[in-house]
Design an enzyme around this catalytic site. Structure first.
Site, PDB file in Angstrom:
ATOM      1  N   GLU A   1       0.817  -1.229   0.000  1.00 26.41           N
ATOM      2  CA  GLU A   1       0.000   0.000   0.000  1.00 26.41           C
ATOM      3  C   GLU A   1       0.845   1.271   0.000  1.00 26.41           C
ATOM      4  O   GLU A   1       0.731   2.104   0.898  1.00 26.41           O
ATOM      5  CB  GLU A   1      -0.969  -0.023   1.206  1.00 26.41           C
TER       6      GLU A   1
ATOM      7  N   GLU B   1      -5.645 -10.925  -1.333  1.00 26.91           N
ATOM      8  CA  GLU B   1      -6.433 -10.811  -0.093  1.00 26.91           C
ATOM      9  C   GLU B   1      -7.930 -10.826  -0.362  1.00 26.91           C
ATOM     10  O   GLU B   1      -8.712 -10.112   0.273  1.00 26.91           O
ATOM     11  CB  GLU B   1      -6.059  -9.512   0.650  1.00 26.91           C
TER      12      GLU B   1
HETATM   13  O1  9MR Z   1      -6.535  -8.651   8.802  1.00 28.64           O
HETATM   14  C1  9MR Z   1      -5.492  -7.874   9.383  1.00 28.64           C
HETATM   15  C2  9MR Z   1      -5.891  -7.423  10.780  1.00 28.64           C
HETATM   16  O2  9MR Z   1      -6.032  -8.562  11.616  1.00 28.64           O
HETATM   17  C3  9MR Z   1      -4.835  -6.490  11.346  1.00 28.64           C
HETATM   18  O3  9MR Z   1      -5.281  -5.966  12.588  1.00 28.64           O
HETATM   19  C4  9MR Z   1      -4.543  -5.343  10.379  1.00 28.64           C
HETATM   20  C5  9MR Z   1      -3.379  -4.473  10.873  1.00 28.64           C
HETATM   21  O4  9MR Z   1      -2.194  -5.227  10.961  1.00 28.64           O
HETATM   22  O5  9MR Z   1      -4.206  -5.850   9.099  1.00 28.64           O
HETATM   23  C6  9MR Z   1      -5.200  -6.648   8.511  1.00 28.64           C
HETATM   24  O6  9MR Z   1      -4.750  -7.093   7.251  1.00 28.64           O
HETATM   25  C7  9MR Z   1      -4.604  -6.083   6.259  1.00 28.64           C
HETATM   26  C8  9MR Z   1      -3.392  -6.449   5.423  1.00 28.64           C
HETATM   27  O7  9MR Z   1      -2.251  -6.574   6.253  1.00 28.64           O
HETATM   28  C9  9MR Z   1      -3.142  -5.407   4.345  1.00 28.64           C
HETATM   29  N1  9MR Z   1      -4.326  -5.212   3.538  1.00 28.64           N
HETATM   30  C10 9MR Z   1      -5.560  -4.948   4.251  1.00 28.64           C
HETATM   31  C11 9MR Z   1      -5.795  -6.044   5.294  1.00 28.64           C
HETATM   32  C12 9MR Z   1      -7.129  -5.850   5.996  1.00 28.64           C
HETATM   33  O8  9MR Z   1      -7.120  -4.647   6.698  1.00 28.64           O
END
Ligand code: 9MR
Length: 379
Positions: free
Chosen positions: A173, A288
């Site tokens: 991102e 994802e």
């Molecule tokens: O699903 C993930 C959640 O459990 C965490 O709290 C969060 C922060 O680390 O990240 C979420 O995963 C994200 C991923 O790392 C990047 N793309 C978006 C995902 C959903 O927010």
């Protein structure tokens, strides 16, 4: 309506049977056993990873160590359906770096061993992101040490798994149009301290630590129709073009694919973008995938129908691109999903964004993904 209610009625199944004469075994299986009937019945419905593999596609999911340990039934579902696993959080800085001098691989190593012992591959998420950073990060990092902190993190973490990775999300991102820069880059500590070259540095360091790993730039909000997504696509394309032209070792683009069910998943802007990415010689990974249902009607049959339609529309569109060889969902079952937490429904009902319901029973979305794999051109 209880979550355990079978998703397809007898009439649906009959209709399916009438329209699936000569159809693949998994469809016959669905018809004979009934999607969602009992927890054990579906073990013979077929496996997502098998049908995907028959088309040259590697299917997998995000997993968490905690849930795999606490929930053996869920772990069984994961091993049945996945050929590659990615840790949801265990490879993020806040999990790996308790202090500036320490690395804690206990969570990610556990998942890697779980994957390995079940013949699955392991992918890494993520080396560079401005979120999920440890508390010490902001007070510690500065102009003098930023480069060294970044490079030592990457060489240690990528080196730890060298030769064993399916792929790495090197930068996650990196674009934020609203930050107002002409190049669209997100204003993060890495950008502030190292300039746009932080990406070059990160990819080179990862490549040096593991010359065999596929290195990926992973991005969100690329999929929808409309002007905002188009700006996101243009910025990402320009970024990828610059990286490729400078000889940066980047091999793929990860398209996160967190969808809202109502989006047109197969729009012409996305199509043009994907062709342009392929023209740069990059692989496209779906990293994802899940379908947000928080704005859909509460009725479960209606909601599941719309969600499954979105899975089918998106996959039958995206799998026509033969550079898509990896497809990951962000979890397998509604029992464990980030979606209801981040996008709660106004009516208080539980979200149903994934392929299996909270009782681990396959939903229409499962059938839709099986069908899209079955119809995908071989690669
Ligand atoms: O699903 C993930 C959640 O459990 C965490 O709290 C969060 C922060 O680390 O990240 C979420 O995963 C994200 C991923 O790392 C990047 N793309 C978006 C995902 C959903 O927010």
């Amino acid at each position: 309506m209880s979550i355990g209610t079978p998703m397809l009625t007898r009439r649906d199944l009959l209709k399916l049977a009438l329209t699936t004469a000569g159809a693949p075994a998994y469809v016959q299986g669905l018809v004979q056993r009934g999607v969602g009937q009992t927890a054990d019945a579906f073990s013979s419905l077929g496996s997502l990873q098998q049908i995907a593999a028959s088309r040259g596609i590697r299917f997998g999911s995000m997993v968490r160590k905690k849930t795999l340990i606490a929930d053996p039934k869920y772990a069984g579902l994961v091993t049945q359906h996945c050929r590659v696993l990615v840790p949801g959080n265990e490879l993020k800085w806040d999990a790996l770096r308790p202090t500036p001098d320490q690395f804690d691989f206990s969570g990610s190593d556990w998942i890697q061993q779980f994957a390995k012992s079940h013949g699955m591959q392991f992918r890494g998420h993520t080396l560079v992101w401005e979120q999920a950073l440890p508390k010490w990060f902001v007070p510690t990092i500065n102009l003098d040490n930023a480069k060294q902190v970044l490079l030592s993190h990457i060489s240690t973490v990528v080196g730890h798994y060298a030769g064993q990775m399916h792929s790495w999300d090197v930068v996650n991102e990196g674009i934020e149009i609203e930050d107002g820069r002409a190049d669209g880059l997100k204003v993060t500590p890495w950008l502030i301290y190292l300039g746009p070259e932080y990406m070059d540095l990160a990819f080179h360091a990862a490549h040096q630590a593991d010359p065999k790993a596929m290195l990926v730039y992973n991005e969100n909000r690329l999929e929808p129709e409309g002007a905002a997504a188009e700006r996101q696509r243009q910025a990402v394309l320009a970024l990828l073009t610059r990286l490729v032209k400078r000889g940066v070792p980047i091999h793929g683009l990860g398209i996160q694919s967190h969808f809202v069910a109502e989006t047109d998943a197969a729009n012409s802007g996305l199509k043009r973008f994907l062709h342009a990415v392929e023209d740069l010689g990059l692989f496209i990974l779906i990293t994802e995938l899940d379908v947000r249902d928080y704005r859909l009607p509460g009725d479960i049959a209606v909601r599941d129908g719309m969600v499954s339609k979105q899975y089918y529309n998106y996959l039958s569109f995206i799998l026509k691109f033969k550079s898509v060889k990896t497809l990951m969902t962000w979890g397998l079952s509604d029992r464990y999903t980030w979606q209801p937490k981040d996008n709660p429904r106004n009516d208080g009902l539980t979200g149903r964004p994934l392929l299996f319901d909270a009782n681990l029973r396959p939903k229409p979305a499962f059938e839709a993904v099986m069908r899209a794999f079955d119809e995908a051109p071989r690669r």
